[in-house]
Design a protein around this motif. Structure first.
Motif, short mmCIF file in Angstrom:
data_model
loop_
_atom_site.label_atom_id
_atom_site.label_comp_id
_atom_site.label_asym_id
_atom_site.label_seq_id
_atom_site.Cartn_x
_atom_site.Cartn_y
_atom_site.Cartn_z
N UNK A 121 0.75 -1.20 -0.07
CA UNK A 121 -0.10 0.13 0.17
C UNK A 121 0.65 1.30 -0.01
N UNK A 122 1.94 1.10 1.22
CA UNK A 122 2.72 2.55 1.02
C UNK A 122 3.49 2.97 -0.55
N UNK A 123 4.16 1.82 -1.00
CA UNK A 123 4.66 2.01 -2.03
C UNK A 123 3.70 2.08 -3.23
N UNK A 124 2.66 1.71 -3.40
CA UNK A 124 1.54 1.75 -4.26
C UNK A 124 1.36 3.36 -4.27
N UNK A 125 1.01 3.82 -3.16
CA UNK A 125 0.54 5.50 -2.84
C UNK A 125 1.54 6.24 -3.39
N UNK A 126 2.81 6.03 -3.34
CA UNK A 126 4.06 6.75 -3.70
C UNK A 126 4.07 6.98 -5.12
N UNK A 127 3.94 5.54 -5.67
CA UNK A 127 3.87 5.40 -7.14
C UNK A 127 2.51 6.21 -7.73
N UNK A 128 1.53 5.96 -6.88
CA UNK A 128 0.42 6.84 -7.47
C UNK A 128 0.54 8.10 -7.52
N UNK A 129 1.21 8.83 -6.35
CA UNK A 129 1.29 10.27 -6.32
C UNK A 129 2.15 10.72 -7.50
N UNK A 130 3.03 9.90 -7.63
CA UNK A 130 4.18 10.25 -8.65
C UNK A 130 3.68 10.28 -9.95
N UNK A 131 2.67 9.46 -10.41
CA UNK A 131 2.05 9.43 -11.81
C UNK A 131 1.25 10.58 -11.75
N UNK A 132 0.47 10.99 -10.63
CA UNK A 132 -0.32 12.21 -10.67
C UNK A 132 0.64 13.40 -10.87
N UNK A 133 1.65 13.53 -10.17
CA UNK A 133 2.69 14.60 -10.39
C UNK A 133 3.05 14.88 -11.75
N UNK A 134 3.13 13.58 -12.27
CA UNK A 134 4.00 13.73 -13.78
C UNK A 134 2.71 14.16 -14.89
N UNK A 135 1.41 13.75 -14.81
CA UNK A 135 0.46 14.24 -15.35
C UNK A 135 0.17 15.82 -15.27
N UNK A 136 0.13 16.25 -14.02
CA UNK A 136 -0.13 17.79 -13.83
C UNK A 136 1.05 18.34 -14.37
N UNK A 137 2.42 17.87 -14.12
CA UNK A 137 3.29 18.70 -14.81
C UNK A 137 3.24 18.76 -16.38
N UNK A 138 2.69 17.66 -17.05
CA UNK A 138 2.44 17.83 -18.56
C UNK A 138 1.09 18.57 -18.86
N UNK A 139 0.10 18.61 -18.01
CA UNK A 139 -0.86 19.34 -18.14
C UNK A 139 -0.80 20.71 -17.97
N UNK A 140 0.08 21.38 -17.05
CA UNK A 140 0.09 22.43 -16.69
C UNK A 140 0.20 23.52 -17.95
N UNK A 141 1.60 23.31 -18.78
CA UNK A 141 1.61 24.17 -19.91
C UNK A 141 0.29 24.17 -20.61
N UNK A 142 -0.36 23.03 -21.07
CA UNK A 142 -1.57 23.22 -21.82
C UNK A 142 -2.66 23.82 -21.22
N UNK A 143 -2.77 24.08 -20.02
CA UNK A 143 -4.05 24.66 -19.33
C UNK A 143 -3.51 26.19 -19.25
N UNK A 144 -2.25 26.58 -18.99
CA UNK A 144 -1.86 28.04 -19.41
C UNK A 144 -2.07 28.55 -20.89
N UNK A 145 -1.54 27.43 -21.65
CA UNK A 145 -1.74 27.65 -23.16
C UNK A 145 -3.06 28.00 -23.55
N UNK A 146 -3.99 27.12 -23.05
CA UNK A 146 -5.20 27.22 -23.32
C UNK A 146 -6.21 28.46 -22.92
N UNK A 147 -5.80 28.96 -21.75
CA UNK A 147 -6.01 30.29 -21.18
C UNK A 147 -5.63 31.55 -21.90
N UNK A 148 -4.58 31.56 -22.52
CA UNK A 148 -3.96 32.47 -23.39
C UNK A 148 -4.77 32.39 -24.60
N UNK A 149 -4.83 31.19 -25.17
CA UNK A 149 -5.47 31.36 -26.64
C UNK A 149 -7.07 31.84 -26.42
#
Length: 354
Positions: A208-236
């Motif tokens: 469970x502990x290791x799985x939670x850490x991996x899950x949070x890492x996946x979430x952060x990677x997705x957020x990092x990739x989506x962040x530029x798209x989010x700001x770019x969409x705002x500006x467009x």
């Protein structure tokens, strides 16, 4: 604060210039984009709004609502400001300034639309940027997360009734079908989609502990990739809006300045009131600071989307919500500066607590 967010107002200003220029030299392009509608929802803008909103909602862990009890005083103050004060104070300020004091300098046919845009701006508490403001002011992360999650949950049910009530008070016809469609399209569905996506990214497994850490890492990677798209969409989105609004702005550039006045007043009024109420209740500064910031800031992405759906891309309502984007970063940074500089004064009489 990351470089791009620090200078968000600059990028917004550049998008204003770009949008006005493109609207002037290529009006046919904007007419074509404006015609791409289904049930009064502009499809290009709808896609951009989802790209803006979804990453922000993906940050919210609704399990954090259990922390609300730990900070009930700060939560109570923020809810009071967000839902009982801010929308109504903005409606009053809009009536004072737009309907009366500034009426002679604004297009008469757009007065109702400007008021509606300001109401839409104030009716939805901020979801994303408050995490930045909270961090800059030394805010309690648990309080900020639980408060934002609670506001998002309330927004699903309260946004449409409050907007309809205030538009009715302002004698503006409420297109109920479009308003409800906006709530479903830009609040309900994104909240559900983000919650399911977040659950899938952080799903558990063996260990469970290791799985939670991996899950949070996946979430952060997705957020990092989506962040530029989010700001770019705002500006467009801003480029599109100002492409449609360019003629009106060039004719009367003072419009942006006049619309900014009630927005600035309501930010300082609501943040100051939240800060003082927390101090009166003996709430710790690490809760009072983000409470004041959440109480003052707006979910401008939702406001922009709702204004476009209800009144159209070329409306004064859409322009008023975009002015909120323009002033958001500098004015909120000034509120951060105030709560940080006043920490010693705040803590001299307040008692530590929630």
């Amino acid at each position: 604060m990351p470089f791009f967010e620090r200078y968000l107002s600059l990028w917004v200003a550049l998008c204003i210039v770009a949008g006005i220029a493109l609207g002037h030299f290529a009006p046919g392009v904007f007419e074509t984009l404006g015609a791409l509608e289904v049930a009064r929802v502009n499809l290009p803008v709808a896609v951009l709004i989802w790209l803006m909103i979804l990453p922000m909602l993906l940050k919210i862990d609704f399990h954090s609502l259990r922390e609300v009890r730990s900070h009930w005083k700060g939560v109570g103050v923020t809810l009071f400001i967000n839902w009982a004060i801010k929308p109504f104070s903005m409606a009053l300020l809009a009536w004072i300034f737009i309907r009366n004091l500034f009426a002679d300098w604004l297009p008469a046919e757009q007065l109702d639309s400007y008021i509606a845009g300001l109401i839409l701006l104030a009716a939805a508490p901020c979801t994303a940027m408050v995490f930045v403001w909270s961090n800059l002011s030394g805010g309690h992360p648990g309080f900020t997360l639980s408060q934002v999650a609670l506001n998002d949950l309330i927004m699903v049910f309260a946004f449409a009734p409050i907007v309809a009530l205030l538009l009715g008070i302002a004698s503006i016809t409420v297109p109920w079908d479009t308003l409800l469609l906006s709530v479903v399209l830009y609040i309900v569905l994104p909240v559900i989609a983000a919650a399911l996506w977040r659950r899938w990214l952080t799903r558990g497994g063996e260990g469970q502990a290791q799985s939670q850490n991996l899950g949070q890492a996946r979430l952060q990677r997705v957020l990092q990739r989506m962040h530029p798209l989010s700001l770019g969409a705002l500006l467009l989105t801003l480029v599109l809006l100002f492409g449609f609004q360019g003629g009106q702005i060039l004719a009367r550039p003072v419009i942006i300045l006049l619309l900014a006045v009630p927005i600035l007043i309501q930010v300082y009024f609501n943040s100051g009131l939240a800060y003082l109420l927390n101090r009166k209740l003996g709430v710790a500064h690490c809760v009072a600071a983000p409470s004041a910031l959440i109480g003052a800031s707006n979910f401008f992405e939702l406001a922009v989307a709702a204004a476009i759906s209800l009144f159209g891309l070329e409306s004064g309502a859409a322009l008023a919500t975009v002015v909120g984007v323009l002033v958001e970063v500098p004015v909120m940074l000034s509120v951060v500066w105030i709560v940080n500089r006043s920490r010693g004064w705040y803590e001299t009489t307040s008692r530590p607590g929630g």
